[in-house]
Scaffold this motif. Structure first.
Motif, PDB file in Angstrom:
ATOM      1  N   GLN A 124      -3.487 -34.551 -13.918  1.00 22.65           N
ATOM      2  CA  GLN A 124      -4.318 -35.745 -13.876  1.00 22.65           C
ATOM      3  C   GLN A 124      -3.648 -36.917 -13.159  1.00 22.65           C
ATOM      4  O   GLN A 124      -4.232 -37.987 -13.052  1.00 22.65           O
ATOM      5  N   VAL A 125      -2.430 -36.738 -12.674  1.00 17.55           N
ATOM      6  CA  VAL A 125      -1.773 -37.801 -11.916  1.00 17.55           C
ATOM      7  C   VAL A 125      -2.481 -37.947 -10.573  1.00 17.55           C
ATOM      8  O   VAL A 125      -2.542 -37.008  -9.780  1.00 17.55           O
ATOM      9  N   MET A 126      -3.054 -39.123 -10.328  1.00 20.82           N
ATOM     10  CA  MET A 126      -3.823 -39.359  -9.106  1.00 20.82           C
ATOM     11  C   MET A 126      -3.040 -40.119  -8.050  1.00 20.82           C
ATOM     12  O   MET A 126      -3.361 -40.063  -6.875  1.00 20.82           O
ATOM     13  N   TYR A 127      -2.020 -40.866  -8.472  1.00 21.16           N
ATOM     14  CA  TYR A 127      -1.265 -41.701  -7.548  1.00 21.16           C
ATOM     15  C   TYR A 127       0.228 -41.522  -7.793  1.00 21.16           C
ATOM     16  O   TYR A 127       0.661 -41.252  -8.915  1.00 21.16           O
ATOM     17  N   PHE A 128       0.998 -41.706  -6.731  1.00 19.39           N
ATOM     18  CA  PHE A 128       2.449 -41.669  -6.820  1.00 19.39           C
ATOM     19  C   PHE A 128       2.971 -43.056  -6.475  1.00 19.39           C
ATOM     20  O   PHE A 128       2.612 -43.617  -5.428  1.00 19.39           O
ATOM     21  N   TYR A 129       3.814 -43.601  -7.333  1.00 22.59           N
ATOM     22  CA  TYR A 129       4.265 -44.977  -7.170  1.00 22.59           C
ATOM     23  C   TYR A 129       5.671 -45.028  -6.597  1.00 22.59           C
ATOM     24  O   TYR A 129       6.549 -44.239  -6.968  1.00 22.59           O
ATOM     25  N   VAL A 130       5.868 -45.989  -5.693  1.00 22.91           N
ATOM     26  CA  VAL A 130       7.144 -46.175  -5.013  1.00 22.91           C
ATOM     27  C   VAL A 130       7.804 -47.430  -5.569  1.00 22.91           C
ATOM     28  O   VAL A 130       7.169 -48.492  -5.660  1.00 22.91           O
ATOM     29  N   VAL A 131       9.075 -47.314  -5.957  1.00 20.74           N
ATOM     30  CA  VAL A 131       9.803 -48.432  -6.561  1.00 20.74           C
ATOM     31  C   VAL A 131      11.153 -48.592  -5.876  1.00 20.74           C
ATOM     32  O   VAL A 131      11.608 -47.706  -5.138  1.00 20.74           O
ATOM     33  N   ASP A 132      11.803 -49.739  -6.140  1.00 21.09           N
ATOM     34  CA  ASP A 132      13.162 -49.922  -5.644  1.00 21.09           C
ATOM     35  C   ASP A 132      14.149 -49.469  -6.717  1.00 21.09           C
ATOM     36  O   ASP A 132      13.756 -48.867  -7.729  1.00 21.09           O
ATOM     37  N   ASP A 133      15.410 -49.771  -6.531  1.00 15.14           N
ATOM     38  CA  ASP A 133      16.436 -49.299  -7.464  1.00 15.14           C
ATOM     39  C   ASP A 133      16.287 -49.897  -8.859  1.00 15.14           C
ATOM     40  O   ASP A 133      16.760 -49.322  -9.845  1.00 15.14           O
ATOM     41  N   ASP A 134      15.629 -51.070  -8.948  1.00 15.21           N
ATOM     42  CA  ASP A 134      15.438 -51.726 -10.245  1.00 15.21           C
ATOM     43  C   ASP A 134      14.044 -51.496 -10.817  1.00 15.21           C
ATOM     44  O   ASP A 134      13.599 -52.231 -11.709  1.00 15.21           O
ATOM     45  N   HIS A 160      11.192 -52.068  -9.488  1.00 14.78           N
ATOM     46  CA  HIS A 160      10.158 -53.003  -9.058  1.00 14.78           C
ATOM     47  C   HIS A 160       9.142 -52.256  -8.192  1.00 14.78           C
ATOM     48  O   HIS A 160       9.517 -51.522  -7.273  1.00 14.78           O
ATOM     49  N   LEU A 161       7.886 -52.470  -8.469  1.00 15.07           N
ATOM     50  CA  LEU A 161       6.815 -51.769  -7.758  1.00 15.07           C
ATOM     51  C   LEU A 161       6.778 -52.195  -6.296  1.00 15.07           C
ATOM     52  O   LEU A 161       6.690 -53.380  -5.980  1.00 15.07           O
ATOM     53  N   GLN A 162       6.818 -51.223  -5.393  1.00 14.29           N
ATOM     54  CA  GLN A 162       6.813 -51.489  -3.955  1.00 14.29           C
ATOM     55  C   GLN A 162       5.546 -50.995  -3.262  1.00 14.29           C
ATOM     56  O   GLN A 162       5.116 -51.563  -2.263  1.00 14.29           O
ATOM     57  N   GLY A 163       4.963 -49.926  -3.791  1.00  9.31           N
ATOM     58  CA  GLY A 163       3.775 -49.382  -3.143  1.00  9.31           C
ATOM     59  C   GLY A 163       3.203 -48.218  -3.934  1.00  9.31           C
ATOM     60  O   GLY A 163       3.738 -47.820  -4.969  1.00  9.31           O
ATOM     61  N   VAL A 164       2.093 -47.688  -3.427  1.00 11.62           N
ATOM     62  CA  VAL A 164       1.431 -46.563  -4.076  1.00 11.62           C
ATOM     63  C   VAL A 164       0.983 -45.577  -2.999  1.00 11.62           C
ATOM     64  O   VAL A 164       0.639 -45.975  -1.878  1.00 11.62           O
ATOM     65  N   ILE A 165       1.010 -44.295  -3.339  1.00 10.07           N
ATOM     66  CA  ILE A 165       0.579 -43.251  -2.406  1.00 10.07           C
ATOM     67  C   ILE A 165      -0.461 -42.382  -3.107  1.00 10.07           C
ATOM     68  O   ILE A 165      -0.146 -41.703  -4.091  1.00 10.07           O
ATOM     69  N   PRO A 166      -1.699 -42.391  -2.638  1.00 10.92           N
ATOM     70  CA  PRO A 166      -2.697 -41.474  -3.195  1.00 10.92           C
ATOM     71  C   PRO A 166      -2.288 -40.028  -2.949  1.00 10.92           C
ATOM     72  O   PRO A 166      -1.614 -39.715  -1.957  1.00 10.92           O
ATOM     73  N   THR A 167      -2.692 -39.159  -3.838  1.00  9.11           N
ATOM     74  CA  THR A 167      -2.294 -37.754  -3.746  1.00  9.11           C
ATOM     75  C   THR A 167      -2.699 -37.134  -2.416  1.00  9.11           C
ATOM     76  O   THR A 167      -1.915 -36.401  -1.792  1.00  9.11           O
ATOM     77  N   LEU A 190       8.882 -40.527   5.680  1.00  8.04           N
ATOM     78  CA  LEU A 190       9.387 -41.286   4.540  1.00  8.04           C
ATOM     79  C   LEU A 190       8.217 -41.878   3.754  1.00  8.04           C
ATOM     80  O   LEU A 190       7.203 -42.291   4.333  1.00  8.04           O
ATOM     81  N   LEU A 191       8.367 -41.948   2.446  1.00 11.28           N
ATOM     82  CA  LEU A 191       7.302 -42.507   1.612  1.00 11.28           C
ATOM     83  C   LEU A 191       7.033 -43.970   1.956  1.00 11.28           C
ATOM     84  O   LEU A 191       5.900 -44.447   1.857  1.00 11.28           O
ATOM     85  N   GLY A 192       8.081 -44.684   2.355  1.00 11.59           N
ATOM     86  CA  GLY A 192       7.900 -46.084   2.723  1.00 11.59           C
ATOM     87  C   GLY A 192       6.990 -46.277   3.916  1.00 11.59           C
ATOM     88  O   GLY A 192       6.416 -47.353   4.100  1.00 11.59           O
ATOM     89  N   ASP A 193       6.839 -45.223   4.740  1.00 14.24           N
ATOM     90  CA  ASP A 193       5.996 -45.320   5.933  1.00 14.24           C
ATOM     91  C   ASP A 193       4.529 -45.020   5.644  1.00 14.24           C
ATOM     92  O   ASP A 193       3.662 -45.355   6.459  1.00 14.24           O
ATOM     93  N   ILE A 194       4.238 -44.372   4.535  1.00 12.39           N
ATOM     94  CA  ILE A 194       2.846 -44.003   4.256  1.00 12.39           C
ATOM     95  C   ILE A 194       2.302 -44.672   2.992  1.00 12.39           C
ATOM     96  O   ILE A 194       1.126 -44.527   2.675  1.00 12.39           O
ATOM     97  N   MET A 195       3.131 -45.417   2.300  1.00  9.82           N
ATOM     98  CA  MET A 195       2.659 -46.032   1.055  1.00  9.82           C
ATOM     99  C   MET A 195       1.751 -47.227   1.341  1.00  9.82           C
ATOM    100  O   MET A 195       1.838 -47.869   2.392  1.00  9.82           O
TER     101      MET A 195
END
Length: 334
Positions: free
Chosen positions: A46-56, A58-65, A76-81
């Protein structure tokens, strides 16, 4: 599996119902590494989104499945988030969460603290007992309908609760009525100089309120399910002001002809027609501005926009109508 909350529990904090079986990834992680992690850890289906965070965290972005599955393995995830992420504050209740789902039509939200550190996620399964196939749009709409019904059940649990929710907004109507009465007294001398002003004042108020309600209804429909943005609001305002201006010119011209036919002096007739055109234009603007502000501040424009829009419209109409007449009469007298 978290069971759906009962009606009485929607006042509970959303942090009591967080899911923690969700993936968090770094911007420098590749798509291939991400998919390998997903396969290895066996993430819930049921996970619909994957979340991108920094080392602490902190929310940086989201990637739909779907975006993750269709990207090249070395990307890289940073390029498609998606960098603009709608997140749910940890201060929300479940009722607040309901509103956010209805407003944005997403299937899940990350829950963050005041520093936007990810604490967990909440998805629509929290509010629905039914099993939905999220790949079918019709079933997705059913989810939001279920959430909306449950939220409305809370909002309308009793007549007293409905009164408590709606009465504060009616104070705007009461305040505007008193303000308009004060303004009418302030311009009493102007009204005494030209009886025709009093005759056409009710027409000016009626036209302004009609245009304001039309504009407000259209704005509420356009804002429903949309993300709040400055560009969207400005586009709506620009379109409605232009439309209202043309409506104002048309109605103002009719007023001028009617006033002349009733024996009103040309100067006063032109003043009344022009002020009505300006009042109608401002009414259209209020009909967009008020719902847009309420939408941006997460207030329900369907309940609150009407009284506030009409209040501002009445006040601006009286000011434009009577002050214009006062200026014209003073020029004529001189």
């Amino acid at each position: 599996m978290i069971s759906p909350p009962e009606k009485d529990s929607l006042s509970e904090p959303v942090t009591d119902h967080l899911r923690t079986d969700y993936p968090l990834f770094s911007q420098t992680t590749t798509v291939q590494q991400t998919l390998e992690t997903v396969r290895r850890t066996g993430i819930d289906e049921q996970v619909m989104y994957f979340y991108v965070v920094d080392d602490d965290l902190h929310l940086q972005g989201v990637i739909p499945t779907r975006r993750l599955l269709t990207a090249m393995p070395e990307t890289l995830l940073g390029d498609i988030m998606v960098k603009r992420v709608v997140a749910m504050p940890d201060t929300y209740t479940l009722a607040d969460a309901c509103e956010l789902f209805i407003m944005h039509r997403f299937l899940a939200f990350p829950v963050v603290d005041k520093e936007r550190r990810v604490l967990g996620t909440v998805d629509v399964s929290l509010f629905t007992e039914e099993v939905f196939n999220f790949t079918e749009m019709q079933n997705v709409e059913d989810v939001y309908q279920v959430i909306g019904v449950r939220l409305s059940q809370v909002r309308n649990a009793s007549p007293w609760q409905a009164v408590r929710y709606r009465f504060p907004w009616l104070m705007a109507t009461l305040a505007s009525g008193i303000t308009c009465a004060v303004l009418a007294m302030f311009y009493q001398a102007t009204l005494a100089q030209a009886i025709a002003l009093a005759s056409f004042l009710t027409l000016a108020l009626g036209l302004g309120e009609s245009v304001a309600i039309q504009s407000m209804s259209l704005a509420v429909q356009r804002l429903h399910g949309q993300l709040s943005s400055w560009q969207t609001g400005m586009n709506m305002l620009r379109h409605e002001v232009l439309t209202s201006l043309m409506l104002g010119i048309g109605t103002g011209s009719c007023v001028i002809l009617a006033a002349l036919a009733l024996g009103v002096t040309p100067g006063l007739a032109l003043t009344m027609g022009g002020s009505i055109a300006a009042a109608v234009t401002s009414a259209g603007a209020w009909g967009v501005i008020v719902p847009a502000i309420l939408h941006a501040t997460r207030r329900d424009p369907r309940v609150a926009a009407g009284p506030i829009t009409l209040a501002l419209t009445d006040i601006s109409t009286i000011l434009l109508f009577l002050h214009s007449a006062r200026v014209m009469l003073s020029i004529t007298a001189a």
